[in-house]
Scaffold this motif. Structure first.
Motif, PDB file in Angstrom:
ATOM      1  N   ALA A  78       0.848  -1.206   0.000  1.00 55.01           N
ATOM      2  CA  ALA A  78       0.000   0.000   0.000  1.00 55.01           C
ATOM      3  C   ALA A  78       0.880   1.252   0.000  1.00 55.01           C
ATOM      4  CB  ALA A  78      -0.922  -0.004   1.215  1.00 55.01           C
TER       5      ALA A  78
ATOM      6  N   ALA B 211       3.786   1.498  -1.409  1.00 58.44           N
ATOM      7  CA  ALA B 211       4.305   1.642  -2.780  1.00 58.44           C
ATOM      8  C   ALA B 211       3.252   2.246  -3.692  1.00 58.44           C
ATOM      9  CB  ALA B 211       4.755   0.276  -3.300  1.00 58.44           C
ATOM     10  N   MET B 212       1.977   1.998  -3.383  1.00 60.99           N
ATOM     11  CA  MET B 212       0.899   2.544  -4.216  1.00 60.99           C
ATOM     12  C   MET B 212       0.838   4.069  -4.135  1.00 60.99           C
ATOM     13  SD  MET B 212      -2.295  -0.014  -3.907  1.00 60.99           S
ATOM     14  CE  MET B 212      -1.973  -1.769  -3.881  1.00 60.99           C
TER      15      MET B 212
ATOM     16  N   ALA C 227       3.697   5.203  -6.516  1.00 66.40           N
ATOM     17  CA  ALA C 227       3.592   4.798  -7.929  1.00 66.40           C
ATOM     18  C   ALA C 227       3.126   5.910  -8.870  1.00 66.40           C
ATOM     19  CB  ALA C 227       2.678   3.575  -8.041  1.00 66.40           C
TER      20      ALA C 227
ATOM     21  N   ILE D 232       0.008  -1.280  -8.413  1.00 71.93           N
ATOM     22  CA  ILE D 232       1.124  -0.321  -8.354  1.00 71.93           C
ATOM     23  C   ILE D 232       1.537   0.077  -9.776  1.00 71.93           C
ATOM     24  CG2 ILE D 232       3.579  -0.096  -7.747  1.00 71.93           C
ATOM     25  CD1 ILE D 232       2.915  -1.933  -5.302  1.00 71.93           C
TER      26      ILE D 232
ATOM     27  N   LEU E 284      -1.179   2.296 -11.342  1.00 71.07           N
ATOM     28  CA  LEU E 284      -1.158   3.682 -10.862  1.00 71.07           C
ATOM     29  C   LEU E 284       0.012   4.467 -11.472  1.00 71.07           C
ATOM     30  CD1 LEU E 284      -2.108   3.113  -7.114  1.00 71.07           C
ATOM     31  CD2 LEU E 284      -3.499   4.245  -8.851  1.00 71.07           C
ATOM     32  N   ALA E 285       1.152   3.792 -11.603  1.00 76.96           N
ATOM     33  CA  ALA E 285       2.304   4.449 -12.225  1.00 76.96           C
ATOM     34  C   ALA E 285       1.989   4.762 -13.693  1.00 76.96           C
ATOM     35  CB  ALA E 285       3.538   3.552 -12.111  1.00 76.96           C
TER      36      ALA E 285
ATOM     37  N   VAL F 295      -7.980  -0.925  -0.604  1.00 76.65           N
ATOM     38  CA  VAL F 295      -6.624  -0.956  -0.029  1.00 76.65           C
ATOM     39  C   VAL F 295      -6.627  -0.292   1.344  1.00 76.65           C
ATOM     40  CG1 VAL F 295      -4.279  -0.044  -0.292  1.00 76.65           C
ATOM     41  CG2 VAL F 295      -5.436  -1.077  -2.248  1.00 76.65           C
TER      42      VAL F 295
END
Lengths: 325, 160
Positions: A293, A295-296, A299, B67, B70-71, B112
């Protein structure tokens, strides 16, 4: 164990009066009341338990209205590997967890101070602080409440038993032939409803104690704000040179056991299997989610940085071309 | 029927549709893996796919995919705002997909958050978030399939 059986007979009689029911339930200690208190935890002092099963019977009696009433015959399940799970004809089973028995007494014959002794202690849902059953339930049927209770909503659960698979102790138990799946695709999806201890959330809402705590003649369990319960557990452990289980297991639970013998020994001595959880050391099942989470958050910033970098490079190339003309 | 372009012919313009396609596949597979169906319907019996019945593993894959998603979203959005919007415009089908994708991402963010140790949502909100996340994904997959058959891309070149 003989002394326990004789006490059990006596206590069963007493229980009829005490349990008549939760109506005369003892109120929740004032310190444990109020939503502002946050999570409530229970302390189980294993030394005090005499294995009378008063808690088991009180749990059954008080929660009987929540138990499954399956419709038979059950829908034919496809594919054939999907087995029905029917406990409706075995509602009297009390030596393990079932949809009709959310609490049972586990036994461990171990050496305490050099002498062999049989310890007994109640087992049920640990009510994890970050419960994987609730986190990973795809339907939102399993939820954690603000007061630290994890409960499964039987009106929504489809009985896929994912909660049991991801629970480190495999606590929830399934009953086929009941619940929402019967109104959807009964042969193809779902298989009933999962049941487990809800720590008498409805009684707690009214300011009463959970039934198992209320009726215990030996005051084996107590409930209170988690920080206070953990502190008390440590004080007892210090006094008796004992051990604690549940404080750190699976990242922390709201059920704290205190024992005079190491839990490794108890774990070796207890009978384990379906509906009979062990006492293994359990790592935090959801630790990966906490780490990923973080890292999210980074990102999208990394993505934006890459786009800005590309833009800067392009602009630099254009200005270089123009300067060269 | 006028075919629209997904991206330009630049290096990342060729790579992005592939990356997006693979990512979508991974997210869909690991997302459906959160439902207790892979074991029931023999998916995990397929040689090499035994891992798909491991809820924790598919959950981890889903998070890693999120991840990357989102990137990628951050990159594409700013790439469009900083430069590409002068050359391309969002199509109607692109707008529909963007809305559905936003629904997936927003409900996914709440999922999340829900999984963090100190975050507790109300039971009703938890139910809405869990079911709408699945609903948005199903709608996106059907929409993407329909637009693929119709040959409708995300963006089209602006005519000058």
């Amino acid at each position: 164990m003989d002394h326990k059986i004789s006490r059990r007979g006596f206590l069963k009689g007493s229980l009829a009066a005490v349990g008549a029911a939760g109506a005369a339930a003892l109120p929740l200690p004032s310190v444990a009341r109020g939503e502002a208190q946050g999570e409530l935890a229970t302390l189980i002092d294993i030394r005090k338990c005499i294995g009378c099963e008063a808690c088991v019977e009180a749990c059954k009696e008080v929660n009987e209205h929540k138990f499954p009433r399956p419709k038979k015959p059950f829908p034919t399940m496809y594919p054939s590997r999907v087995k029905v799970s029917d406990w409706s004809d075995k509602q009297d089973v009390t030596d393990r967890l079932t949809p009709y028995n959310w609490l049972f007494i586990q036994e461990a014959t171990v050496k305490v101070k050099g002498e062999e002794e049989t310890l007994t202690f109640p087992r049920r849902c640990m009510h994890c602080q970050n419960p994987p059953c609730a986190d990973l339930c795809p339907w939102g049927a399993a939820r954690k409440l603000k007061n630290g209770i994890t409960r499964i909503d039987s009106d929504i659960c489809l009985g896929g038993s994912k909660c049991r698979a991801v629970c480190p102790w495999h606590i929830p138990q399934r009953q086929t032939g009941v619940g929402l799946y019967l109104d959807l695709l009964p042969s193809l999806a779902g298989n009933g409803v999962m049941y487990k201890c809800d720590r008498c959330y409805d009684r707690i809402e009214k300011g009463a104690l959970p039934a198992c705590i209320d009726v215990c003649p030996e005051k084996v369990q107590k409930i209170g704000p988690r920080a206070q319960i953990v502190r008390e557990a440590h004080e007892i452990a210090k006094q008796i040179n004992g051990y604690i289980y549940g404080e750190k297991e699976n990242g922390g639970t709201n059920t704290i056991y205190v024992s005079p013998v190491p839990f490794e020994e108890l774990n070796r001595a207890v009978e384990k299997g379906p509906g009979k959880p062990g006492l293994d050391p359990v790592k935090n099942s959801m630790a990966h989610a906490d780490n990923l989470a973080k890292a999210m958050v980074i990102a999208p910033v990394a993505g934006v940085a890459a786009a800005v970098g590309k833009f800067y490079k392009t602009m630099k190339g254009i200005s270089g071309e123009e300067a060269g003309k | 029927m006028r075919r629209t372009e997904t991206r330009g012919k630049t290096k990342d313009g060729r790579a992005l549709p592939w990356l997006w396609g693979i990512l979508l596949g991974v997210m869909a597979f690991s997302g459906f893996g959160q439902l207790p169906i892979f074991k029931r319907y023999y998916i995990s019996d397929i040689p090499g796919l035994a891992w798909s019945a491991d809820f924790y593993l598919t959950h981890r894959i889903h998070y890693v995919g999120a991840i990357v998603l989102l990137a990628l979203a951050g990159y594409v959005a700013f790439d469009y705002l900083l430069g590409n919007r002068r050359h391309v415009r969002l199509t109607g089908s692109g707008f529909v997909r963007l809305c559905l994708l936003a629904g997936i991402v927003i409900t996914g963010v709440f999922r999340v958050l829900k999984n963090l140790p100190d975050v507790v949502f109300s039971p009703g909100f938890t139910l809405v978030v869990d079911i709408s996340h699945l609903g948005f994904m199903m709608a996106y997959l059907f929409a993407a399939l329909a637009f693929l058959i119709m040959g409708r891309g995300w963006v089209e070149q602006k005519s000058f």
